[in-house]
Design an enzyme around this catalytic site. Sequence first.
Site, PDB file in Angstrom:
ATOM      1  N   GLU A 232       9.680  21.137 -24.097  1.00 41.32           N
ATOM      2  CA  GLU A 232       8.484  21.464 -23.315  1.00 41.32           C
ATOM      3  C   GLU A 232       9.184  22.302 -22.678  1.00 41.32           C
ATOM      4  O   GLU A 232       9.673  21.923 -21.262  1.00 41.32           O
ATOM      5  CB  GLU A 232       7.877  20.111 -23.033  1.00 41.32           C
ATOM      6  CG  GLU A 232       6.673  19.823 -23.495  1.00 41.32           C
ATOM      7  CD  GLU A 232       6.227  20.720 -21.610  1.00 41.32           C
ATOM      8  OE1 GLU A 232       6.183  21.784 -20.889  1.00 41.32           O
ATOM      9  OE2 GLU A 232       5.733  19.766 -20.388  1.00 41.32           O
ATOM     10  N   CYS A 266       3.848  22.695 -15.420  1.00 47.58           N
ATOM     11  CA  CYS A 266       3.946  23.665 -15.953  1.00 47.58           C
ATOM     12  C   CYS A 266       2.833  23.784 -16.960  1.00 47.58           C
ATOM     13  O   CYS A 266       2.208  24.817 -17.672  1.00 47.58           O
ATOM     14  CB  CYS A 266       4.870  22.775 -17.163  1.00 47.58           C
ATOM     15  SG  CYS A 266       3.983  21.408 -18.314  1.00 47.58           S
TER      16      CYS A 266
END
Length: 461
Positions: A232, A266
Amino acid sequence: MKTETFKTINPTNGKTLETYQYMSDSEIENTIQKSHNAFKEWRLKSFDERGEIIQSIGVELKNQKSELAQLMTDEMGKLLKQSHQEVKLCAAICDYCASTAAKNLKEEKRQLSNGGTGLITYAPIGIIYGIQPWNYPSYQVIRYAITNLMAGNSVLLKHAGNVTGTAKKLEAIFKAAGLPDGLFSVLVINHDQSDTIIEHKLVRGVTLTGSPNAGKVIGKKAGEHLKKTVLELGSNDAYIILEDADLELAVKKSVQGRIYNNGETCIAAKRFIAVEAVYNQFKDAFVKAMSQLKLGNPNDENTELGPMAREDLREKIHKQVTESVEKGAEILCGGKPEDGEGYFYPATVLGNVKPGQPAYSDELFGPVASLIKAKDEEDAMRIANDSRFGLGGGIFSKDVSRATKLANLHFDTGMVFINSFGLAEPNMPFGGVKDSGYGREHGGFGMREFVNVKSILISNE
């Protein structure tokens, strides 16, 4: 030989919090062996037995919420109220995983062509090694650890050095909740030691949340040893403001989406693409709202934006802003590091953002927004997808069905948020495509990432 040490620093005032020692190689090996031994017993427990302990972890997280939240704020500077929200999300993940694992990993029966019976099982595989970042010090850990524990695996954690205190606190919480020793272990190690973990024969999977460069390194190392990975990684999520958007809502959510967690997320909203028909209206309101945000101590209830987590991170984002301006971008507000103690950077909006600028192409991991004008809806979607990243994105429009269709057919990302901004939901898959990585967490999908999908074929002949 002298043992190497490092310090954790409070980004609000630049002062040392704690000093830690890296583990020795023998300590690491003992921890791995203990983890493997714990797995051999844990894998045989029923979902109910595992779930009872996982739910207890959720309860213990809530019991120690104040202390854990304060520690996260002290270590990485997030607003204290958002640290409390993070702990609440962690507890919800525990409840979701405990209550759904039996369904998500249920054995399946299928009829075979020879008249026999096929059985599909989802068997745990062993030790899962997680390399996690500092920006959500508890959530990033809970996200992969609880999922894999419910699946029957054991877990090792290498956390970011600047949130070592949070890592150790979580380990203590897990123990207090009754998780057997060895199933969740914190490794206080350096990068070279981390490589040996990936190579270790007892470690069966590796999951990383981090930068694309880190993902390439970890993916390569794991691949060389044929280890399954989930990555990720970063992103520069685009949020599209269409002509029929509720502009007041779009501005409010865009500001929240850019500065939540001090902009260090993110899946934060990072590029704001407004169609020409509403560009000026959105620009004026957005810049005004960003410029009025209160920057200050994250422990203060009235503070809207705290410090960046480390001094080097503040230097990096200011360099990205400076380079973007040198290549034609303009500063609409903010754009200068704050004087005084702590690692503060103001909410910043860059206009005239074009390809070739860091503000257009790279991830801005802090409270800096890129504002881009599009001709129309089609052009806006083109710009949104003109990225090497593909984690999340958003659309603001009063026509929800049309926005949903655009999200489904045209947005090249793992997640799309309509009339809101990106936050994790325990029951929805989380992950991206392209340089944002691969694999999924949450929503039951994460439970199947590190299991052996085993076929058992039973003949009736």
